[in-house]
Design a protein around this motif. Structure first.
Motif, short mmCIF file in Angstrom:
data_model
loop_
_atom_site.label_atom_id
_atom_site.label_comp_id
_atom_site.label_asym_id
_atom_site.label_seq_id
_atom_site.Cartn_x
_atom_site.Cartn_y
_atom_site.Cartn_z
N ILE A 78 0.86 -1.18 0.00
CA ILE A 78 0.00 0.00 0.00
C ILE A 78 0.89 1.23 0.00
O ILE A 78 2.06 1.17 0.39
CB ILE A 78 -0.99 0.05 1.19
CG1 ILE A 78 -0.26 0.17 2.52
CG2 ILE A 78 -1.89 -1.17 1.17
CD1 ILE A 78 -1.19 0.55 3.67
N HIS A 79 0.33 2.33 -0.47
CA HIS A 79 1.08 3.57 -0.57
C HIS A 79 0.31 4.70 0.11
O HIS A 79 -0.91 4.65 0.22
CB HIS A 79 1.32 3.94 -2.04
CG HIS A 79 2.00 2.87 -2.82
ND1 HIS A 79 3.34 2.60 -2.71
CD2 HIS A 79 1.50 1.98 -3.72
CE1 HIS A 79 3.65 1.62 -3.51
NE2 HIS A 79 2.57 1.21 -4.14
N LEU A 80 1.06 5.69 0.53
CA LEU A 80 0.46 6.91 1.07
C LEU A 80 1.16 8.09 0.40
O LEU A 80 2.34 8.33 0.65
CB LEU A 80 0.62 6.99 2.59
CG LEU A 80 -0.04 8.21 3.24
CD1 LEU A 80 -1.57 8.07 3.17
CD2 LEU A 80 0.40 8.35 4.69
N GLN A 81 0.42 8.78 -0.46
CA GLN A 81 0.96 9.99 -1.07
C GLN A 81 0.61 11.18 -0.20
O GLN A 81 -0.55 11.31 0.24
CB GLN A 81 0.35 10.19 -2.46
CG GLN A 81 0.76 9.15 -3.48
CD GLN A 81 0.06 9.40 -4.81
OE1 GLN A 81 -1.16 9.31 -4.92
NE2 GLN A 81 0.84 9.73 -5.81
N ILE A 82 1.57 12.03 0.04
CA ILE A 82 1.36 13.21 0.84
C ILE A 82 1.79 14.42 0.02
O ILE A 82 2.92 14.50 -0.45
CB ILE A 82 2.17 13.18 2.15
CG1 ILE A 82 2.03 11.84 2.87
CG2 ILE A 82 1.70 14.30 3.08
CD1 ILE A 82 2.93 11.68 4.07
N HIS A 83 0.87 15.34 -0.17
CA HIS A 83 1.14 16.54 -0.96
C HIS A 83 1.13 17.78 -0.05
O HIS A 83 0.53 17.78 1.02
CB HIS A 83 0.10 16.69 -2.06
CG HIS A 83 0.04 15.53 -2.99
ND1 HIS A 83 1.02 15.27 -3.92
CD2 HIS A 83 -0.89 14.55 -3.13
CE1 HIS A 83 0.71 14.19 -4.59
NE2 HIS A 83 -0.45 13.72 -4.15
N ARG A 84 1.77 18.83 -0.54
CA ARG A 84 1.81 20.11 0.19
C ARG A 84 2.21 19.87 1.65
O ARG A 84 1.52 20.28 2.57
CB ARG A 84 0.46 20.82 0.09
CG ARG A 84 0.03 21.06 -1.35
CD ARG A 84 -1.19 21.94 -1.46
NE ARG A 84 -2.36 21.44 -0.74
CZ ARG A 84 -3.16 20.50 -1.18
NH1 ARG A 84 -2.91 19.91 -2.34
NH2 ARG A 84 -4.21 20.13 -0.47
N LEU A 85 3.32 19.19 1.82
CA LEU A 85 3.78 18.83 3.16
C LEU A 85 3.98 20.07 4.02
O LEU A 85 4.42 21.13 3.54
CB LEU A 85 5.09 18.05 3.06
CG LEU A 85 4.91 16.55 2.78
CD1 LEU A 85 6.12 15.97 2.10
CD2 LEU A 85 4.60 15.82 4.07
N GLN A 86 3.64 19.92 5.29
CA GLN A 86 3.76 20.98 6.28
C GLN A 86 4.65 20.51 7.42
O GLN A 86 4.74 19.30 7.68
CB GLN A 86 2.36 21.33 6.83
CG GLN A 86 1.37 21.72 5.77
CD GLN A 86 -0.07 21.76 6.29
OE1 GLN A 86 -0.31 21.51 7.47
NE2 GLN A 86 -1.00 22.08 5.43
#
Length: 115
Positions: A78-86
């Motif tokens: 499984i994957h977890l994409q994370i965008h606009r990291l803070q």
């Protein structure tokens, strides 16, 4: 004994993106639910997202829109994409598998977001 291995963490600048992966030692079709959690320094482990065998997804309310969970049955991953990291996304990210009444955790992968 189901084994989980997370990967893909690292140091990222704020605003960037990252994809985490969790490889599982057996077929995803034998797993009830796969989940992602995270634990920030000094805080308790929190639910991030999960995905069912049918592909339905659920997210922590405040994270939906920036986080995307997906599964690759052929690769048992499984994957977890994370965008606009803070910077607040800085944490150890863990995956969890539920099989019957048992749950299994990986060792986690560190994500550090610099401002």
């Amino acid at each position: 004994q189901v084994q989980l291995v997370e990967s893909g963490g690292g140091l990222v600048q704020a605003g960037g993106s990252l994809t985490l992966s969790c490889a599982i030692s057996e077929s995803l079709t034998n797993i009830n639910v796969m989940s992602w959690y995270r634990q920030a320094p000094g805080k308790s482990r929190q639910f991030v997202a999960n995905i069912t065998p049918g592909g339905s997804t659920n997210y922590k309310n405040s994270l939906e829109g920036r986080f995307t969970v997906s599964r690759d049955n052929a690769e048992n991953t499984i994957h977890l994409q994370i965008h606009r990291l803070q910077p607040d996304d800085t944490a150890v990210y863990y995956c969890k598998a539920i099989q019957g009444v048992e749950e299994y955790w990986g060792q986690g992968t560190q994500v550090t977001v610099s401002s």
